[in-house]
Design a protein around this motif. Structure first.
Motif, PDB file in Angstrom:
ATOM      1  N   LEU A  17       0.815  -1.373  -0.202  1.00 22.52           N
ATOM      2  CA  LEU A  17      -0.053  -0.209   0.139  1.00 22.52           C
ATOM      3  C   LEU A  17       0.732   1.341  -0.010  1.00 22.52           C
ATOM      4  CD1 LEU A  17      -2.561  -1.273   2.630  1.00 22.52           C
ATOM      5  CD2 LEU A  17      -3.135  -0.407   0.308  1.00 22.52           C
ATOM      6  N   ARG A  35      -8.033  -5.236   5.124  1.00 25.81           N
ATOM      7  CA  ARG A  35      -8.778  -5.681   4.154  1.00 25.81           C
ATOM      8  C   ARG A  35      -7.856  -6.463   3.089  1.00 25.81           C
ATOM      9  NH1 ARG A  35      -8.534  -3.948  -1.120  1.00 25.81           N
ATOM     10  NH2 ARG A  35      -7.723  -1.577  -0.315  1.00 25.81           N
ATOM     11  N   VAL A  36      -6.403  -5.854   2.794  1.00 25.95           N
ATOM     12  CA  VAL A  36      -5.616  -6.752   1.996  1.00 25.95           C
ATOM     13  C   VAL A  36      -5.088  -8.009   2.743  1.00 25.95           C
ATOM     14  CG1 VAL A  36      -3.339  -6.219   0.781  1.00 25.95           C
ATOM     15  CG2 VAL A  36      -4.977  -4.350   0.577  1.00 25.95           C
ATOM     16  N   THR A  72      -4.529  -3.560  -4.249  1.00 26.20           N
ATOM     17  CA  THR A  72      -4.268  -2.583  -3.057  1.00 26.20           C
ATOM     18  C   THR A  72      -4.620  -1.306  -3.428  1.00 26.20           C
ATOM     19  OG1 THR A  72      -1.982  -2.573  -4.393  1.00 26.20           O
ATOM     20  CG2 THR A  72      -2.190  -4.403  -2.649  1.00 26.20           C
ATOM     21  N   THR A  73      -5.740  -1.353  -4.069  1.00 27.48           N
ATOM     22  CA  THR A  73      -6.276   0.052  -4.374  1.00 27.48           C
ATOM     23  C   THR A  73      -6.646   0.873  -2.822  1.00 27.48           C
ATOM     24  OG1 THR A  73      -7.067  -0.506  -6.502  1.00 27.48           O
ATOM     25  CG2 THR A  73      -8.024   1.594  -5.465  1.00 27.48           C
ATOM     26  N   ARG A  74      -6.292   2.022  -2.568  1.00 25.92           N
ATOM     27  CA  ARG A  74      -6.474   2.660  -1.474  1.00 25.92           C
ATOM     28  C   ARG A  74      -8.214   2.918  -1.230  1.00 25.92           C
ATOM     29  NH1 ARG A  74      -2.579   4.826   1.965  1.00 25.92           N
ATOM     30  NH2 ARG A  74      -4.308   4.565   3.288  1.00 25.92           N
ATOM     31  N   THR A  75      -8.743   2.584  -0.503  1.00 25.79           N
ATOM     32  CA  THR A  75     -10.281   2.930  -0.070  1.00 25.79           C
ATOM     33  C   THR A  75     -10.711   3.439   1.140  1.00 25.79           C
ATOM     34  OG1 THR A  75     -10.537   0.548   0.778  1.00 25.79           O
ATOM     35  CG2 THR A  75     -10.637   0.726  -1.892  1.00 25.79           C
ATOM     36  N   GLN A  85      -7.517   0.447   7.649  1.00 31.51           N
ATOM     37  CA  GLN A  85      -8.602  -0.371   7.259  1.00 31.51           C
ATOM     38  C   GLN A  85      -7.860  -1.102   6.181  1.00 31.51           C
ATOM     39  OE1 GLN A  85     -11.113   3.053   6.605  1.00 31.51           O
ATOM     40  NE2 GLN A  85     -12.250   2.560   8.283  1.00 31.51           N
ATOM     41  N   ASP A  86      -7.137  -0.319   5.161  1.00 26.26           N
ATOM     42  CA  ASP A  86      -6.654  -0.992   4.124  1.00 26.26           C
ATOM     43  C   ASP A  86      -5.879  -2.174   4.279  1.00 26.26           C
ATOM     44  OD1 ASP A  86      -8.407   0.446   2.167  1.00 26.26           O
ATOM     45  OD2 ASP A  86      -6.553   2.036   1.936  1.00 26.26           O
TER      46      ASP A  86
END
Length: 313
Positions: free
Chosen positions: A222, A263-264, A251-254, A259-260
């Motif tokens: 990230l 998720r990843v 690995t798009t930042r959301t 949090q990312d």
């Protein structure tokens, strides 16, 4: 002068014996060594049994489970025998027996100048792929290994990996910066990531059970933009090796970094599941990896296995 540590001497002796073996004798020697190890290491045998049941479910039991456990220990012995024989190996012969699927995902990261992160479980023979990437494909490879004792054994293992063309990064306070530097230098960074060594990892569901995994791979991807590529290298049926690199994780930042990363890392856990299911008998994770493993060891009257004296267990 202090006497050399017995563990260090044992690994040196094992290396000498493995290098003296004819190539055709390696599988049989690994089978014998694995069967012996599976019977004299009851704590590790229990962990392997539990791991195989997580993959196969309750259908694997009795004699079939015992054979599968023996097979995993033999595979692990095979891994060490082959690793010890790697320095000085003929790159052309290595290439002849190496099949790789998905190398384009690794190359894409290098073409973009971000480096590439290989996220690996303790499965198969990853060092063969690292050697192949350096010697045959001319890629620069960095690997992260856990610190071990005694110091002479740690130094010997570092020398073994460096002889194969790898940059070795020891896990510790400065490992994150070293990994970021490796990616900035457009290197391939190999991370074994199916075990949370520090105990402060990211909660995930792995093979249907709650545990934690290290957040480092997701954090690096990230922050640097390097692709996070789930990968394995297995022993193939013809005596060669099969490397498989899956497409990079998203690995798009959301959201926030926290949090990312969560998720990843969960996505990585699911990717590791898929990789492990391709060759569960080659999954060499011999340490407790779920909270329930510790309870199972206690119920069986077994002490937890000691922390590994090699950087890959």
């Amino acid at each position: 002068m202090a006497r050399p540590d017995p563990t260090y001497l044992a690994y040196r002796a094992g290396s000498a014996v493995s290098r003296a073996l004819p190539a055709r004798a390696v599988p049989a020697a690994a089978d014998v060594a694995g069967r012996v190890a599976s019977r004299v290491l009851p704590s590790r045998r229990l962990i392997v049994e539990r791991n195989l049941r997580r993959v196969h479910g309750d259908d694997l039991d009795g004699a079939a489970l015992a054979r599968a456990v023996d097979g995993t220990f033999s595979s692990y012995a095979h891994y060490w025998l082959e690793s010890f024989r790697l320095p000085g190996s003929d790159p052309d012969l290595l290439d002849e027996k190496m099949t790789v699927v998905g190398l384009e995902h690794v190359q894409a990261g290098l073409d973009a100048g971000t480096g590439s992160i290989l996220a690996l479980p303790h499965l198969g023979a990853w060092e063969w792929a690292a050697f192949w990437l350096t010697e045959v494909k001319g890629m620069d490879v960095s690997v992260v290994v856990e610190p071990i004792e005694p110091p002479e054994l740690a130094d010997w293992f570092v020398g073994l990996r460096e002889a194969l063309g790898m940059e070795v990064i020891t896990l510790g306070p400065h490992a994150g910066a070293a990994c970021s530097k490796a990616l900035k230098q457009n290197r391939v960074l190999a991370l074994l990531c199916d075990r949370d060594l520090g105990g402060g990892g990211i909660p995930v569901d792995l093979l249907g059970e709650a545990t934690t995994l290290p957040g480092g791979p997701a954090t690096l991807a990230l922050r640097t933009g390097a692709p996070l590529i789930p990968a394995i290298v297995t022993f193939d049926i013809d005596g060669g090796h099969l490397g498989q690199a899956d497409p990079p994780l998203d690995t798009t930042r959301t959201g926030s970094l926290r949090q990312d990363v969560a998720r990843v890392t969960q996505d990585l856990a699911h990717a590791l599941e898929r990789l492990i299911r391709r060759a569960p008998d080659q999954w060499h994770l011999l340490q407790p990896n779920w909270p329930s493993d510790h309870a199972a060891l206690a119920a069986a009257g077994l002490a937890p296995p000691p922390e590994p004296s090699s950087p890959d267990t």
